[in-house]
Design a protein around this motif. Structure first.
Motif, mmCIF file in Angstrom:
data_model
loop_
_atom_site.group_PDB
_atom_site.id
_atom_site.type_symbol
_atom_site.label_atom_id
_atom_site.label_comp_id
_atom_site.label_asym_id
_atom_site.label_seq_id
_atom_site.Cartn_x
_atom_site.Cartn_y
_atom_site.Cartn_z
ATOM 1 N N GLY A 133 0.780 -1.207 0.012
ATOM 2 C CA GLY A 133 0.030 -0.117 0.220
ATOM 3 C C GLY A 133 0.870 1.348 0.469
ATOM 4 N N SER A 137 1.690 3.887 -3.645
ATOM 5 C CA SER A 137 0.799 4.959 -3.703
ATOM 6 C C SER A 137 1.975 5.713 -3.699
ATOM 7 N N ASP A 194 -12.139 3.176 7.921
ATOM 8 C CA ASP A 194 -10.844 3.495 7.749
ATOM 9 C C ASP A 194 -10.166 3.631 9.188
ATOM 10 N N THR A 197 -8.121 0.785 9.555
ATOM 11 C CA THR A 197 -7.061 -0.465 8.657
ATOM 12 C C THR A 197 -5.916 -0.136 9.187
ATOM 13 N N PRO A 225 -13.126 1.555 4.264
ATOM 14 C CA PRO A 225 -11.916 1.760 3.425
ATOM 15 C C PRO A 225 -11.982 3.814 3.739
ATOM 16 N N ARG A 226 -12.952 3.805 3.112
ATOM 17 C CA ARG A 226 -13.397 5.336 2.867
ATOM 18 C C ARG A 226 -14.653 5.473 4.163
ATOM 19 N N GLU A 228 -15.996 7.093 7.335
ATOM 20 C CA GLU A 228 -15.228 7.462 8.823
ATOM 21 C C GLU A 228 -15.758 6.093 10.652
ATOM 22 N N SER A 232 -20.150 10.057 9.773
ATOM 23 C CA SER A 232 -19.535 11.189 10.065
ATOM 24 C C SER A 232 -20.739 11.527 8.571
ATOM 25 N N VAL A 233 -21.011 10.373 7.718
ATOM 26 C CA VAL A 233 -21.677 11.090 6.141
ATOM 27 C C VAL A 233 -22.536 9.837 6.156
ATOM 28 N N GLN A 234 -23.998 10.706 5.339
ATOM 29 C CA GLN A 234 -25.093 10.474 5.211
ATOM 30 C C GLN A 234 -25.112 9.418 4.742
ATOM 31 N N VAL A 235 -24.528 9.176 3.839
ATOM 32 C CA VAL A 235 -24.791 8.278 2.775
ATOM 33 C C VAL A 235 -24.368 6.998 3.264
ATOM 34 N N HIS A 236 -23.240 6.943 3.963
ATOM 35 C CA HIS A 236 -22.154 6.316 4.450
ATOM 36 C C HIS A 236 -23.052 5.442 5.794
ATOM 37 N N ARG A 237 -24.057 5.883 6.474
ATOM 38 C CA ARG A 237 -24.846 5.969 7.378
ATOM 39 C C ARG A 237 -26.184 4.674 6.816
ATOM 40 N N ARG A 239 -26.139 3.392 3.960
ATOM 41 C CA ARG A 239 -25.238 2.039 3.749
ATOM 42 C C ARG A 239 -24.992 1.304 4.041
ATOM 43 N N GLU B 114 -4.144 9.133 -0.940
ATOM 44 C CA GLU B 114 -2.824 8.435 0.552
ATOM 45 C C GLU B 114 -3.307 7.205 -0.231
ATOM 46 N N ARG B 115 -4.542 6.244 -0.189
ATOM 47 C CA ARG B 115 -4.301 5.057 -0.239
ATOM 48 C C ARG B 115 -5.165 4.343 -1.701
ATOM 49 N N ASN B 116 -3.917 5.265 -2.573
ATOM 50 C CA ASN B 116 -4.551 4.826 -4.407
ATOM 51 C C ASN B 116 -6.812 4.234 -4.918
ATOM 52 N N GLU B 125 -22.717 15.513 3.900
ATOM 53 C CA GLU B 125 -23.534 16.195 4.663
ATOM 54 C C GLU B 125 -23.598 15.004 5.735
ATOM 55 N N ASN B 126 -23.415 15.748 7.078
ATOM 56 C CA ASN B 126 -23.767 15.366 8.228
ATOM 57 C C ASN B 126 -24.952 14.469 8.470
#
Lengths: 313, 203
Positions: A133, A137, A194, A197, A225-226, A228, A232-237, A239, B114-116, B125-126
């Protein structure tokens, strides 16, 4: 805070733990949303502040491990009193996942785990993947001097980071937890973000590194890995919720299966007050409020002078 | 807030904490909220607190944007408003949210480099706030002179610069320290809690 599904028949109970020192709602209401989503598909869910977190005062002169064990004994007693003996699923982020692992290592009624950034062992190729990695990079190669300087500086700082205070499960805890779940045909859903990792860099590493026959069949790993650590991002929540609901739906028949002991008290009223004993009466000071996916209402917490608030809204 | 509530209760003051609709443990989602819902929640919480405790007067405490919301609330039983590090305007609050979202987006861009990894094109948005709520929020603010026509405003701040905001009752409750704060202010909260307890126990 209890969330009750429409169909209580054989419904398993999901207990959601605090992460770090945070309130049981969790950042971005994660535990609240997970509870409501799981209740909608048929799980009884309960969000609890363990001692020393949120609305529950700390126990004095006990280690974290002892305190969690005492809390768990009380939680189980209360759950059995309210809902009868049921299969249990534990949910936790970070140190919440640590507590879930420690409890599952000891408690045979735990049949499922939903873990967000739990600890994981490193497999043989972890280091190799890490080095690959770095050398592939361009960004990292260009900034290697900064990285080294940062590491050197960190070594000379005596700063105490909250993450360093994590009371991680021991190697034996993790072994016992996984062995118990394999033996009982339990289910694990583990998310690695993330944050993980540093010790996890490939999907499947958790199950592989445990070297336990059968674990890979009961353990579903998700490597994001993307994302947090605190989503903290609603889209991630969104998912995350989607994935948990998918797993929950798929495994509900399994949790409700033949081994489940029949519910002794199927028609409990929606309002629930948890039991208190001498040692833990302070643990639930305030209001024990319950909710249903169908009902609406606001949550509030009262503190009365020289009197434990007993009102239930 | 839990510590604060217990400390106040220990001093003989009834405390009611609540989550507005769509926040914390209350029902609903942020995208469904209107500003009027939140104002109504505050009024309902005051009534509930009075009914539960039998108290005749109420101190309304708001933290950050909670203070901005509290300043919009009128109730005949409010004796004084206490603002902890208030956000002076709704517009400022939305800017703060935007900056926080941009910071997360930038962090993700750097992590991707950083991680490619490819950078995800998603809304950073929070929380999703409805257009109507954003518009309503952008119109609200705390007017330091407003207290002349309602109950007095007391500001307890961890930032010395807030003295310049022009409140008649201002108290600095931060601590001067020269070490880096890795815990988002958690180390500096004790003086604020003590200042608030002092204020609410005053006759």
């Amino acid at each position: 805070m209890v969330t009750i599904p429409d169909d209580m028949e054989g419904a398993p109970v999901v207990v959601l733990f605090n992460a770090g020192l945070l309130h049981r709602a969790e950042p971005y209401r994660m535990n609240v949303l997970v509870s409501r989503h799981l209740a909608q598909i048929g799980y009884i869910t309960i969000r609890i502040d363990l001692s020393g977190k949120g609305d529950t005062p700390a126990r004095s002169q006990t280690s974290n491990r002892e305190s969690v064990a005492l809390d768990w004994a009380f939680i189980k007693k209360s759950l059995e009193h309210e809902f009868g003996k049921r299969k249990l699923v534990l949910f936790g982020l970070c140190s919440g996942a640590d507590n879930a692992i420690k409890i599952a290592a000891q408690d045979e009624d735990v049949l499922g785990l939903i873990l967000l950034d739990p600890i994981s062992r490193q497999d043989e190729s972890f280091k190799l993947r890490q080095i690959r990695g770095v050398i592939t990079s361009l960004y990292k190669l260009r900034n290697i001097h900064r990285m080294l300087r940062h590491r050197l500086m960190k070594r000379h700082q005596s700063t105490v980071f909250a993450s360093n205070l994590r009371d991680e499960p021991t190697r034996d805890d993790l072994n016992d937890c996984c062995q118990n779940l394999v033996k009982r045909q339990g289910r694990i859903l583990a998310f690695f973000s993330d944050f993980a990792t540093k010790y996890y860099n490939q999907q499947g590493q958790f199950g592989r590194s445990m070297r336990l026959e059968g674990l890979e069949h009961i353990c579903e790993e998700v490597y994001w890995p993307r994302v947090e650590h605190l989503y903290s991002v609603q889209v991630h929540r969104d998912r995350l919720m989607g994935r948990i609901v998918q797993w929950g739906k798929g495994n509900l028949p399994h949790f409700k299966g033949a081994a489940v002991i029949a519910d002794e008290k199927p028609n409990k009223p929606i309002q629930v007050r948890l039991l208190a004993d001498e040692n833990t009466s302070i643990a639930f000071r305030g209001l024990a409020v319950s909710e249903s996916p169908r009902s609406a209402g606001d949550s509030c917490m009262a503190s009365k002078p020289a009197l434990e608030a007993k009102a239930t809204l | 807030m839990s510590e604060l509530a217990i400390s106040c209760a220990d001093q003989g003051v009834h405390v009611l904490r609540f989550d507005c609709f769509g926040t914390g443990e209350s029902h609903g989602l942020l995208e469904e909220v209107t500003l009027e819902d939140w104002k109504e929640d505050i009024r309902a919480a005051i009534d509930e607190g009075i009914e539960l405790s039998g108290a005749g007067q109420v101190d309304l405490l708001g933290v950050r944007f909670g203070a901005t919301l509290a300043a919009q609330s009128r109730h005949s039983k409010i004796m004084r408003y206490i603002f902890w590090d208030p956000v002076m305007s709704g517009k400022g609050y939305l800017e703060l949210l935007n900056r926080s979202n941009q910071a997360i987006e930038l962090r993700h861009k750097n992590i991707a480099k950083e991680r490619n990894l490819t950078f995800e094109k998603i809304p950073y948005e929070n929380f999703f706030l409805s257009v109507a709520l954003r518009q309503d929020i952008s119109r609200i603010f705390i007017d330091p002179n407003e207290c002349e026509s309602s109950a007095p405003y007391f500001v307890i701040s961890t930032n010395k610069a807030d003295r310049a905001l022009g409140f008649a009752h201002y108290e600095f409750a931060g601590i001067d320290y020269d070490w880096p704060d890795y815990h988002n202010g958690v180390l500096s909260q004790k003086p604020v809690l003590e200042a608030i307890v002092r204020r609410v126990t005053e006759p």
